[in-house]
Structures are given as C-alpha cells and as structure tokens.
Design an enzyme around this catalytic site. Sequence first.
Site, PDB file in Angstrom:
ATOM      1  N   ASP A   5      15.140 -38.067 -11.047  1.00 10.93           N
ATOM      2  CA  ASP A   5      14.519 -37.018 -11.015  1.00 10.93           C
ATOM      3  C   ASP A   5      14.855 -37.331  -9.285  1.00 10.93           C
ATOM      4  OD1 ASP A   5      14.341 -34.751  -9.243  1.00 10.93           O
ATOM      5  OD2 ASP A   5      12.487 -34.174 -10.157  1.00 10.93           O
ATOM      6  N   TYR A  43      25.471 -24.440   1.534  1.00 11.57           N
ATOM      7  CA  TYR A  43      26.521 -25.290   1.278  1.00 11.57           C
ATOM      8  C   TYR A  43      27.322 -26.035   2.010  1.00 11.57           C
ATOM      9  CZ  TYR A  43      31.395 -25.839  -2.092  1.00 11.57           C
ATOM     10  OH  TYR A  43      31.809 -26.659  -2.120  1.00 11.57           O
ATOM     11  N   LYS A  45      27.667 -29.868   2.648  1.00  7.19           N
ATOM     12  CA  LYS A  45      29.549 -30.342   2.582  1.00  7.19           C
ATOM     13  C   LYS A  45      29.514 -31.257   4.226  1.00  7.19           C
ATOM     14  CE  LYS A  45      29.759 -29.242  -1.739  1.00  7.19           C
ATOM     15  NZ  LYS A  45      29.418 -30.718  -2.124  1.00  7.19           N
ATOM     16  N   THR A  58      34.918 -27.588 -14.253  1.00  6.77           N
ATOM     17  CA  THR A  58      34.219 -28.201 -15.245  1.00  6.77           C
ATOM     18  C   THR A  58      33.182 -26.934 -15.600  1.00  6.77           C
ATOM     19  OG1 THR A  58      32.316 -27.600 -12.773  1.00  6.77           O
ATOM     20  CG2 THR A  58      33.066 -29.924 -13.107  1.00  6.77           C
TER      21      THR A  58
END
Length: 300
Positions: free
Chosen positions: A83, A178, A182, A213
């Site tokens: 984890d 997000y 990045k 994916t």
Amino acid sequence: MGERKITLFKGGLMSNRAPVAIVTGASRGAGRGIAIALGMHGCIVYVTGRSEKTGDHALPGTIYETAEAVAVAGGTGIAVRVDHSDDEQVKALIDQVLNEQGRIDILVNNAAAVYDELTDPGNFWEKPLKLVDMIHVGLHSGYVATYYAAPAMVKQKSGLVIFTSASGAVHYVYGPAYGAHKAGMDKFAADMAVDFKDANVAVLSIWMGALLTDRLKMVIASDPEKYGSLESMTESPEFSGHVIWALFNDAQLMEMSGQTVIGAEMAVKYGIKDEGGRQPLSYRDTHQVEPRIQYPNIIR
C-alpha cells in the site's frame, strides 16, 4: 502495517547479473505494461500494488497476474503487496529487494491514486475531495520509494530512477490535482538528478502518451463522441517499458539525467516501434506542447 504477501514467478533462464527493477503500481495499466516489457528484456521485476484478487479494484488486474505475465515474457516476476500510502510498507519493499538481490538497477515510480471521478465534468471543488490523493499516492509515495532506494544506488554507483508523467504537467488536464502530480513528477526528476549527479545515478521523467488500458477503454466508451479519437493516438502499456530499457542501456544516459523526455521521441531515437509497427506521435505534434526546461541555478 499488516501482512505483506510475496509471490515469486520465474520465466526464462536468468543469470545472477539480471537487472533488478521495481515497478510500483503494476497491477494494471502503465505499470503492468512496463513490468512486462522489462520482463521481455530478462529483468527481475518486483511488481507492487494492492490488488491481490479479482474484485479488489473495479478494473481487472492483480499483482500476481502481472508477475506471471513477466515470467511468461521471459523475466522473473516477484509480486509484493504494498500500500503505497504507507511509508513503512514502501521502506519494507526496498529492504526486501536489497536483502534478496543486493541491488536496485531500475526504479519506476508509477503508483498513483486514480479515481473514475477524475474525468467527470465540473470544476475541482465540484468533484470529490479524494482526487487530491494523487498527491499522496503519487508524488509522496514516489519520493519515499526513491528516498529509501537512493543509498543503495549511490553505493553501487549506478541506477536509473523513472517517474511516469504526461503533458498535463504543462497544460490543463482533468483539474489541478492531476496537473500537480504530473508537474511534480517532472520536478522530482530535475531536482533529484542534481543530488544524484556525482553518484552516476540517472533520474528522468517520461511523458507517456494516452495508453490503451482498461481504464482508457472505459473512458472512451463513456463518451465516444468526445473521446473516440483518442484510440488512434494511443500507446500500448508495454511501449514505455521498452523505452525505459533503451534508456537504461544508453551509454550517454547521465547526460540526459534530470530531463523530462517524451516517450514517443525517445522511441524514434532508439528505433522502437509500438505494436503493429506503429510509431506513436509526440506531444509536440499532437498538443503543441513540450516539457519545461529547468534553469541551471543551484542553491544549497
């Protein structure tokens, strides 16, 4: 900390000098593809993630399935449940790899907390607060894994650390969580390279293209009119793994350390093509963007 389960899968013939790689967040998606590709090149690959059985995640894929796929590809896959929100589990992973192999040649920091709501319409305050987990299981966990792997890489005077990233580092994609993830991955590569320079350890961030994916397939299916064009622009999940392998074997690797590179451009440099002989396009062509260049100033 809880029980950590470990499973080993062996594929083709391995020498004692087989490169040792860790790929975090490899139950599915980019991590799975990178792990399999490194297996194709004969690596011993430690596959980490939380998914151990079907149903642990809404999407298919487990660490054991990926480790088996690495073995089928010709490498050795070692599945370790981790984890990545738990720093002690990350430390235990690094300790295990060093105890079993004595070295770490490639560390791919790919684990991230990605939720389906990320692509929902709306402003960031209209989406679930949990999206900020990308900062913790992503930036934080990548820093911690590299922190614990660094002393061994420095001692062995070699190694490659990879941060998986994308063009959202320099333009708006899905919201600030997000983008910060990045941009942070790119910044980690730039700054860690400064500290690693004299130890002959290279650090790079790679902008991966849109990967075909299971998650992206779901996104495309959710709004074909909006996302349907993405499929023709995608890369296979394995593509970045082959690029990483080429980088690892580049005699001039240290000259690139600290850079954010575009995977599609590195593929052209190394003569790598994707499935079906496709040559994925660079973000410079598709989005008219490029990685930011870090200034050379160093303040200590």
